[in-house]
Every structure is written in structure tokens, then in C-alpha cells.
Design a protein around this motif. Structure first.
Motif, PDB file in Angstrom:
ATOM      1  N   LYS A 222       4.771  -5.043  -4.695  1.00 46.88           N
ATOM      2  CA  LYS A 222       5.038  -3.919  -3.752  1.00 46.88           C
ATOM      3  C   LYS A 222       4.409  -2.632  -4.105  1.00 46.88           C
ATOM      4  O   LYS A 222       4.649  -1.609  -3.398  1.00 46.88           O
ATOM      5  N   PHE A 223       3.899  -2.574  -5.344  1.00 42.79           N
ATOM      6  CA  PHE A 223       3.218  -1.566  -5.640  1.00 42.79           C
ATOM      7  C   PHE A 223       1.694  -1.660  -5.351  1.00 42.79           C
ATOM      8  O   PHE A 223       1.056  -0.601  -5.475  1.00 42.79           O
ATOM      9  N   CYS A 224       1.087  -2.501  -4.691  1.00 38.68           N
ATOM     10  CA  CYS A 224      -0.118  -2.688  -4.284  1.00 38.68           C
ATOM     11  C   CYS A 224      -0.267  -2.046  -2.797  1.00 38.68           C
ATOM     12  O   CYS A 224       0.140  -2.845  -1.869  1.00 38.68           O
ATOM     13  N   ILE A 225      -0.557  -0.975  -2.641  1.00 34.92           N
ATOM     14  CA  ILE A 225      -0.461  -0.181  -1.629  1.00 34.92           C
ATOM     15  C   ILE A 225      -1.681   0.162  -0.991  1.00 34.92           C
ATOM     16  O   ILE A 225      -2.028   0.781  -0.017  1.00 34.92           O
ATOM     17  N   HIS A 226      -2.952   0.061  -1.693  1.00 37.35           N
ATOM     18  CA  HIS A 226      -4.461   0.423  -1.313  1.00 37.35           C
ATOM     19  C   HIS A 226      -5.124  -0.940  -1.141  1.00 37.35           C
ATOM     20  O   HIS A 226      -5.059  -1.873  -1.846  1.00 37.35           O
ATOM     21  N   PRO A 227      -6.298  -0.757  -0.469  1.00 42.39           N
ATOM     22  CA  PRO A 227      -6.262   0.222   0.697  1.00 42.39           C
ATOM     23  C   PRO A 227      -5.096   0.057   1.685  1.00 42.39           C
ATOM     24  O   PRO A 227      -4.823  -1.084   2.143  1.00 42.39           O
ATOM     25  N   GLU A 228      -4.509   0.982   2.045  1.00 47.83           N
ATOM     26  CA  GLU A 228      -3.487   1.246   3.125  1.00 47.83           C
ATOM     27  C   GLU A 228      -3.614   0.320   4.221  1.00 47.83           C
ATOM     28  O   GLU A 228      -2.598  -0.388   4.826  1.00 47.83           O
TER      29      GLU A 228
ATOM     30  N   LEU B 183      -1.451  -9.558  -8.699  1.00 52.35           N
ATOM     31  CA  LEU B 183      -0.137  -9.038  -9.314  1.00 52.35           C
ATOM     32  C   LEU B 183      -0.362  -7.619  -9.886  1.00 52.35           C
ATOM     33  O   LEU B 183       0.419  -6.986 -10.706  1.00 52.35           O
ATOM     34  N   VAL B 184      -1.578  -7.066  -9.686  1.00 47.59           N
ATOM     35  CA  VAL B 184      -2.030  -5.829 -10.350  1.00 47.59           C
ATOM     36  C   VAL B 184      -2.271  -4.836  -9.128  1.00 47.59           C
ATOM     37  O   VAL B 184      -3.309  -5.283  -8.599  1.00 47.59           O
ATOM     38  N   PRO B 185      -1.858  -3.775  -8.802  1.00 51.30           N
ATOM     39  CA  PRO B 185      -2.092  -2.844  -7.749  1.00 51.30           C
ATOM     40  C   PRO B 185      -3.596  -2.332  -7.768  1.00 51.30           C
ATOM     41  O   PRO B 185      -4.276  -2.546  -6.592  1.00 51.30           O
ATOM     42  N   SER B 186      -4.196  -1.981  -8.973  1.00 48.72           N
ATOM     43  CA  SER B 186      -5.593  -1.713  -8.912  1.00 48.72           C
ATOM     44  C   SER B 186      -6.447  -2.771  -8.666  1.00 48.72           C
ATOM     45  O   SER B 186      -7.539  -2.783  -7.827  1.00 48.72           O
ATOM     46  N   ILE B 187      -6.222  -4.111  -9.260  1.00 50.22           N
ATOM     47  CA  ILE B 187      -7.106  -5.353  -8.656  1.00 50.22           C
ATOM     48  C   ILE B 187      -6.876  -5.671  -7.574  1.00 50.22           C
ATOM     49  O   ILE B 187      -7.957  -6.389  -6.909  1.00 50.22           O
ATOM     50  N   THR B 188      -5.806  -5.361  -6.623  1.00 48.99           N
ATOM     51  CA  THR B 188      -5.470  -6.027  -5.659  1.00 48.99           C
ATOM     52  C   THR B 188      -6.419  -5.152  -4.609  1.00 48.99           C
ATOM     53  O   THR B 188      -7.315  -5.704  -3.580  1.00 48.99           O
ATOM     54  N   GLU B 189      -6.553  -3.584  -4.658  1.00 49.99           N
ATOM     55  CA  GLU B 189      -7.608  -3.185  -3.895  1.00 49.99           C
ATOM     56  C   GLU B 189      -9.055  -3.353  -4.280  1.00 49.99           C
ATOM     57  O   GLU B 189      -9.504  -3.472  -3.301  1.00 49.99           O
ATOM     58  N   LEU B 190      -9.355  -3.704  -5.613  1.00 51.44           N
ATOM     59  CA  LEU B 190     -10.660  -4.313  -5.629  1.00 51.44           C
ATOM     60  C   LEU B 190     -11.059  -5.282  -5.190  1.00 51.44           C
ATOM     61  O   LEU B 190     -12.079  -5.815  -4.529  1.00 51.44           O
ATOM     62  N   LEU B 191     -10.152  -6.502  -5.140  1.00 45.77           N
ATOM     63  CA  LEU B 191     -10.162  -7.752  -4.565  1.00 45.77           C
ATOM     64  C   LEU B 191     -10.468  -7.678  -2.818  1.00 45.77           C
ATOM     65  O   LEU B 191     -11.426  -8.255  -2.380  1.00 45.77           O
ATOM     66  N   ILE B 192      -9.721  -6.631  -2.448  1.00 45.85           N
ATOM     67  CA  ILE B 192      -9.782  -6.651  -1.046  1.00 45.85           C
ATOM     68  C   ILE B 192     -10.940  -5.940  -0.708  1.00 45.85           C
ATOM     69  O   ILE B 192     -11.868  -6.072   0.210  1.00 45.85           O
TER      70      ILE B 192
ATOM     71  N   GLU C 286      -3.557   7.768 -10.266  1.00 45.51           N
ATOM     72  CA  GLU C 286      -4.331   6.707 -10.052  1.00 45.51           C
ATOM     73  C   GLU C 286      -5.769   6.822 -10.569  1.00 45.51           C
ATOM     74  O   GLU C 286      -6.273   5.706 -11.168  1.00 45.51           O
ATOM     75  N   PRO C 287      -6.617   7.882 -10.319  1.00 48.16           N
ATOM     76  CA  PRO C 287      -7.760   7.870 -10.723  1.00 48.16           C
ATOM     77  C   PRO C 287      -7.961   7.769 -12.394  1.00 48.16           C
ATOM     78  O   PRO C 287      -8.841   7.706 -12.897  1.00 48.16           O
ATOM     79  N   TYR C 288      -6.811   8.262 -12.973  1.00 50.11           N
ATOM     80  CA  TYR C 288      -6.884   8.168 -14.593  1.00 50.11           C
ATOM     81  C   TYR C 288      -6.246   6.911 -15.100  1.00 50.11           C
ATOM     82  O   TYR C 288      -6.669   6.484 -16.286  1.00 50.11           O
ATOM     83  N   SER C 289      -5.689   5.919 -14.254  1.00 50.34           N
ATOM     84  CA  SER C 289      -5.195   4.769 -14.651  1.00 50.34           C
ATOM     85  C   SER C 289      -5.671   3.503 -14.152  1.00 50.34           C
ATOM     86  O   SER C 289      -5.637   2.199 -14.316  1.00 50.34           O
ATOM     87  N   TRP C 290      -6.195   3.628 -12.793  1.00 50.56           N
ATOM     88  CA  TRP C 290      -6.384   2.485 -11.963  1.00 50.56           C
ATOM     89  C   TRP C 290      -7.947   2.099 -12.294  1.00 50.56           C
ATOM     90  O   TRP C 290      -8.975   2.694 -11.656  1.00 50.56           O
TER      91      TRP C 290
END
Length: 240
Positions: A37-43, A17-26, A226-230
Motif C-alpha cells: 500500500k506504500f508503493c504509490i509511484h509512479p502514480e 514489497l519495497v516502494p522505491s523498488i516498485t517504482e524502479l521496476l515499473i 523520498e529523495p533522501y531515502s528512496w
């Protein structure tokens, strides 16, 4: 940071449920079966994962259909009522990150929870190297704006604040969290730099020009937020 939860180990179906963590998990190779819907990375991978709502409005029926054995959230980004409801039915692992070292620690903790220690260690090592290269690469006083009407900025006790200071800036906002500011407040703070973040408010060139007219002595710049807050692996792909 993160709290211990009883889960089926290792979890096979994870919802983030967290965009930055979604990318990390992937990036760690975890099977993420649901995202916001805000979890857009990696595209190339995130966009094919089912959406379970936003960060503050979950679609519980979709989550139930996905049958997760672990849900990952964050205290600041997700809403308490929704997390409480999910916790009654599923294992929920929550993070609370306001500093750089906490972001790095979170990677190790989630890697252990998901049985991806080697992958997590590699990402953390790469992030430490990237952060070391960025340390003290900037200078001067800074005001990091996150919202308009009312103006709001990143203050102390935030991940953004610690990242700015790691870069070498001096954050002029000493209040905690995200205080509201008037134009006279901004003038009194007299920052050398004003950074207009792309999120959560999507500042545009017109906003920059309007502020520049009011504060001609400050260097005002639109920046990718993103680089400042993710916290997570996003910083490996983008530069502040």
C-alpha cells in the motif's frame, strides 16, 4: 546487496514489497503484478496494481492468488518472518542497501534478473548524472529527523547518511542506524540544519515551529523524505 535465487527466466509476474523498488521496476518496464500500500509511484501506473498488504504485514492469500514467479524485498523495509514464509513457496530476491553505490549496483542486478539490462543501464546512467550534479551542493552540519516521541534521527550505516554526506552536509549523528535522541542530545549536537522528513513520521509545520522555538540557532526545514531515502529512480523525478 542482493542474493541469487532460482527463478523462471525472465520472470513474468513480479511482486515488489519495497516502494522505491516498485517504482524502479515499473520504470524498467517489468510487469509488476503486486505491490504494498506504500508503493504509490509512479502514480499513473502503480495505483492500478493489486495491493498485497504493507511492507511489514503481507496478505499471503492475495500473494498466492497472484501466482508470482519472483518477489522482491528489502532487509530493512520488510519483516523477517514474512519473507521467510514467502521464501518457502516463491523465489524471493532481497536487497540490503545502506550506501549510494549499493543502490546503483542494485539497479544493475535487478535489471539482469528481470532481463531488462538496457533499461536498467539507462536509468543508472541518468541517476549517476543527477548525483554528480547534486554532489557538494549543500554545506554545514545536519540532523535528519525521522521520528517523534521519541525523537529519532538517521545515523551512520544508513542510505540517508551517505546521501546527506554526498550533498555536502556533515551528519552530526555518529551512532549507527537510527538512534533515539533527547532534546539535550540535540542541543549538544548543535546542528546548523535540522531536516524534518516527511517519512516515516509525517512531520508538520507545527513540529517545525515547536523545534525552532527550542533551537533558535538552527535552520529547521520540512523536507520530502523520498529523495533522501528512496534508492532507485525516484531521484530522477524529485529534488532534495
Amino acid at each position: 546487496m542482493g542474493r541469487s535465487v532460482e527463478i523462471n527466466f525472465p520472470p513474468r509476474r513480479v511482486i515488489s514489497l519495497v516502494p522505491s523498488i516498485t517504482e524502479l521496476l515499473i520504470d524498467m518496464g517489468v510487469d509488476v503484478v503486486g505491490r504494498t500500500k506504500f508503493c504509490i509511484h509512479p502514480e499513473d501506473k502503480a495505483t492500478s496494481i493489486p495491493i498485497v498488504g504493507g511492507t511489514k504485514n503481507f496478505r499471503f492469500e492475495v500473494i498466492d492468488d497472484l501466482k508470482p514467479d519472483l518477489i522482491v524485498g528489502n532487509k530493512e523495509e520488510n519483516y523477517k518472518e514474512g519473507i521467510t514464509r514467502l521464501s518457502e513457496r516463491y523465489p524471493v530476491w532481497m536487497s540490503d542497501i545502506t550506501q549510494l553505490n549499493e543502490g546503483l549496483e542494485m539497479i544493475g542486478m535487478l535489471a539482469e534478473v528481470t532481463n531488462m539490462e538496457a533499461e536498467g543501464d539507462l536509468i543508472r546512467t541518468q541517476l549517476v548524472a543527477k548525483l554528480n550534479g547534486l554532489q557538494n551542493s549543500r554545506s554545514g552540519s545536519v540532523l535528519y529527523m525521522i521520528w517523534k516521541k521519541p525523537w529519532m534521527a538517521a545515523g551512520r550505516d544508513t542510505y540517508v547518511h551517505h546521501f546527506l554526506e554526498h550533498l555536502g552536509y556533515r551528519n552530526v549523528v555518529q551512532a549507527a542506524r537510527y538512534p533515539e535522541l533527547s532534546e539535550s542530545d540535540i542541543a549538544d549536537l548543535s546542528p546548523d540544519h535540522i531536516l524534518l522528513s516527511s517519512e516515516p513520521y509525517p512531520f508538520q509545520e507545527g513540529d517545525r515551529e515547536a523545534l525552532q522555538a527550542v533551537f533558535p540557532t538552527s535552520s529547521i526545514e520540512l523536507v520530502d523524505g523520498e529523495p533522501y531515502s528512496w534508492y532507485g529512480s525516484r531521484l530522477l523525478r524529485v529534488d532534495p
